[in-house]
Write a protein that holds these residues in place. Structure first.
Motif, short mmCIF file in Angstrom:
data_model
loop_
_atom_site.label_atom_id
_atom_site.label_comp_id
_atom_site.label_asym_id
_atom_site.label_seq_id
_atom_site.Cartn_x
_atom_site.Cartn_y
_atom_site.Cartn_z
N ASP A 282 -11.61 6.16 6.27
CA ASP A 282 -10.93 5.28 5.45
C ASP A 282 -9.51 4.62 5.95
O ASP A 282 -8.62 5.63 6.00
N LEU B 130 0.74 -1.40 -0.08
CA LEU B 130 -0.11 -0.11 -0.02
C LEU B 130 0.68 1.11 -0.12
O LEU B 130 0.32 2.36 -0.22
N GLU C 297 -7.90 -4.99 8.59
CA GLU C 297 -8.51 -4.29 7.46
C GLU C 297 -7.49 -3.93 6.36
O GLU C 297 -7.67 -3.97 5.34
N LEU D 194 -7.21 3.18 4.34
CA LEU D 194 -6.05 3.27 3.34
C LEU D 194 -5.88 4.97 3.43
O LEU D 194 -4.85 5.14 3.26
N GLU E 48 -6.16 -6.81 4.28
CA GLU E 48 -7.42 -6.96 3.24
C GLU E 48 -7.21 -5.96 2.17
O GLU E 48 -7.32 -6.47 0.93
N ARG E 49 -6.90 -4.93 2.48
CA ARG E 49 -6.67 -3.85 1.19
C ARG E 49 -5.43 -3.98 0.48
O ARG E 49 -5.33 -4.04 -0.84
#
Length: 492
Positions: free
Chosen positions: A334, A269, A460, A336, A463-464
Motif C-alpha cells: 500500500d 498525508l 497514486e 500510504l 490520489e490518496r
C-alpha cells in the motif's frame, strides 16, 4: 630559485579522510564522479562564449584549477596543488546530438560521457556543451570527481556559473599565478608532521575542561556507541539484483516530478518532502523488482547522504556529509503504508544519535594511518552494506540563466560504488524535482521502467492525498472567491 626556497614558497592542501576515500574506492569499473545534465532554452552560446564566461568566473572556485599529487609510499593523503599547466579548453568540451536530437539521444550521450574515468593528472572535472537538441535547446553535461565536491558544493559551482537574471555580467578574471607544487621530499615531511600534530592537538584539547575538542569527543562517543550497537546499521543487506559486480558501462535516465505536488502530498498525508521522495522510490522499486521476478520478503537498505555543514558555512568544495542507513519499505503493497513507514523511520533516525555517530566515524577517518586508509576503503567495498544510494539535494527555487539562456531542468548524478547497480539522485529546482537515474548498463535494461514507475507512484499518492483532504465548505469557497476578486482588483 633553489630547492629550499621553493619548498618554503610552495603550497599544497591534503584531502580530508572522507574526500580521500572516494579516490581509494575508485577502480576500473566504479568511477567516483558526480555530475548533472542541465537543459537550457536556446540558442546555444558559441563554444568560445562559454569558455570566456567560465574563464571570467573560475577564480571563485580555486579547486577547479588544482590537481592531485600523491605522497610517496602513501605516507600521507593525496593533496591539492595548483595546476601550472591548467588549460580550460581541455576541461570545457563540445558535443552534438545526432538527429532527431531528442532526449533519448541526450540520455545516450550522457551515458557514454559518465562511464569514462576522469584523468587524475589534471583537475578532476569536465563540462560538455551539447548542441543539436530539438526545440532549439541545448544542454550542459558536467562531471566532477566526488573527492572535490558533494551534492551541496556542486551547487555552489553552478551558482558561480549561473545568474539569477537574464543579463550576465561581463567581468574579467584577475590574473592567476599558480603557486609552486612541493617537492616529493617536502610532501613526505609535511605528511609525517601532520600525522604527529593531529593526534597531539586532539589530546591537548581533550584535557582542557571547556575546550571545543573535548566537547566534540563527548558528542562523538555518545553517538558512536549506538551506531555500533545498531543492527540496522551493521547487518548485511538483503540479496537483490541491485547488488552485483558492475562493468564500466552505464545507462542514464531522466525524469521530472512536480515539487508542489510532492509538498501537497506530504502536507495531506503526513510527511516531509524527503519522506514522500523515499516512498515514491520504494514503490517504484517494488514495481520494477517484482517485474524482475524477485521475492520481496525484506525491505531494502538505502544509504542517504545528509548534509552536515554548519549553518552559514561557506565550504564550497569537499565533502561535508554523513551517511545514514535506513530501510526502504518495498515489502509494503500500500502506497500510504510505505509513506508512513518511511516517516516513522526518518523520525526515529533524527531522534536517535545514529547521525551523530556517522559524523563521528567520518571525523575519525582523518586520524586513520594513510598507508592503511586505501586498503581499508577497498576492503570495505567488498561487503554490501546497502542496496543503493538515494540522495535528495535542495536546489534554488528560482529561475537561473547561463549567458541569458534560461535553465529549464537540471538532473543530477550519483556514482555507483562497487556492487551497486543503481543510484538515484534528485535535485529540486524552480518548482521541479529533477531525477537522475544512473545504472550499470548490463544489469538495468529496464531503467526507463523505473523512471515511469516513479511518476505512477507519485500519481497514486496524489490520489490518496485528494481523498484525505476534506472538501471545502460552500461558505469557505464563497469567502475565497471574494478574496480572489479583492486581490485581483488590488493588482489592477
Amino acid at each position: 630559485m633553489d630547492s629550499s626556497t621553493r619548498e618554503m614558497s610552495s603550497w599544497h592542501e591534503p584531502l580530508s579522510g572522507l574526500d580521500a576515500s572516494f579516490l581509494y574506492m575508485e577502480d576500473r569499473t566504479a568511477h567516483m564522479h558526480v555530475g548533472s545534465v542541465a537543459l537550457f532554452e536556446g540558442p546555444a552560446p558559441s563554444y568560445e562564449e562559454l569558455v570566456t564566461h567560465i574563464a571570467s568566473r573560475i577564480h571563485r572556485v580555486p579547486r577547479y584549477r588544482q590537481r592531485l599529487v600523491f605522497v610517496p609510499l602513501q605516507l600521507g593523503r593525496p593533496a591539492w596543488v595548483d595546476d601550472a599547466r591548467f588549460d580550460l579548453q581541455y576541461h570545457v568540451r563540445r558535443a552534438a546530438l545526432p538527429a532527431p536530437g531528442g532526449e533519448k539521444e541526450l540520455k545516450e550521450l550522457a551515458s557514454r560521457l559518465f562511464e569514462h574515468q576522469l584523468d587524475r593528472e589534471r583537475p578532476l572535472w569536465e563540462m560538455y556543451l551539447v548542441e543539436g537538441l530539438e526545440g532549439g535547446r541545448f544542454a550542459i553535461v558536467a562531471k566532477t570527481h566526488h573527492c572535490m565536491v558533494d551534492g551541496i558544493s556542486s551547487l555552489d559551482l553552478a551558482a558561480v556559473l549561473l545568474d539569477g537574471a537574464p543579463s550576465a555580467d561581463a567581468s574579467h578574471a584577475p590574473a592567476w599565478h599558480p603557486r609552486p607544487a612541493p617537492s616529493r621530499r617536502a610532501l613526505v615531511k609535511s605528511a609525517l608532521r601532520d600525522q604527529v600534530r593531529r593526534p597531539l592537538a586532539l589530546v591537548r584539547g581533550a584535557v582542557k575542561a571547556d575546550s571545543e575538542a573535548r566537547s566534540k569527543l563527548s558528542v562523538m562517543a555518545g553517538g558512536i556507541v549506538p551506531l555500533l550497537l545498531s543492527g540496522t546499521q551493521l547487518r548485511r543487506t538483503p540479496e537483490s539484483s541491485l547488488n552485483q559486480p558492475i562493468g564500466p558501462h552505464r545507462r542514464y535516465e531522466m525524469v521530472s516530478l512536480d515539487l508542489p505536488t510532492v509538498k501537497t502530498v506530504g502536507a495531506a498525508l503526513g510527511g516531509k518532502v524527503n519522506d514522500v521522495v523515499l516512498a515514491v522510490v520504494a514503490g517504484a522499486l517494488r514495481r520494477v523488482l517484482s517485474a524482475r521476478g524477485e521475492s520481496l520478503t525484506r525491505d531494502l537498505q538505502v544509504m542517504v547522504p545528509v548534509n552536515v555543514r554548519r549553518p552559514g558555512a561557506a565550504e564550497t568544495t569537499g565533502n561535508h556529509v554523513a551517511m545514514v542507513f535506513c530501510p526502504l519499505p518495498v515489502r509494503c503493497a500500500d502506497p500510504l503504508e510505505r509513506l508512513h513507514a518511511v516517516g516513522r523511520t526518518m523520525a526515529g533516525l533524527k531522534k536517535s544519535k545514529l547521525l551523530v555517530g556517522s559524523m563521528a566515524l567520518t571525523s575519525f577517518s582523518d586520524f586513520s594511518p594513510p598507508p592503511l586508509a586505501a586498503p581499508a576503503a577497498r576492503l570495505s567495498m567488498r561487503e554490501t552494506w546497502f542496496n543503493l544510494v538515494v540522495t535528495n539535494v535542495p536546489g534554488p527555487q528560482m529561475q537561473l540563466f547561463l549567458r541569458g539562456r534560461r535553465m529549464l531542468r537540471c538532473h543530477p548524478l550519483v556514482p555507483l560504488a562497487p556492487k551497486q547497480t543503481l543510484g538515484i539522485a534528485l535535485l529540486s529546482y524552480n518548482g521541479s524535482l529533477d531525477v537522475g537515474l544512473l545504472a550499470d548498463a548490463d544489469h538495468a535494461r529496464d531503467l526507463p521502467d523505473l523512471a515511469e514507475a516513479m511518476k505512477l507512484e507519485l500519481a497514486e499518492l496524489t490520489e490518496r492525498a485528494k481523498l484525505a483532504t476534506p472538501a471545502p465548505s460552500r461558505a469557505a469557497t464563497r469567502a475565497r472567491s471574494k478574496a480572489g476578486v479583492r486581490e485581483s482588483a488590488a493588482v489592477v
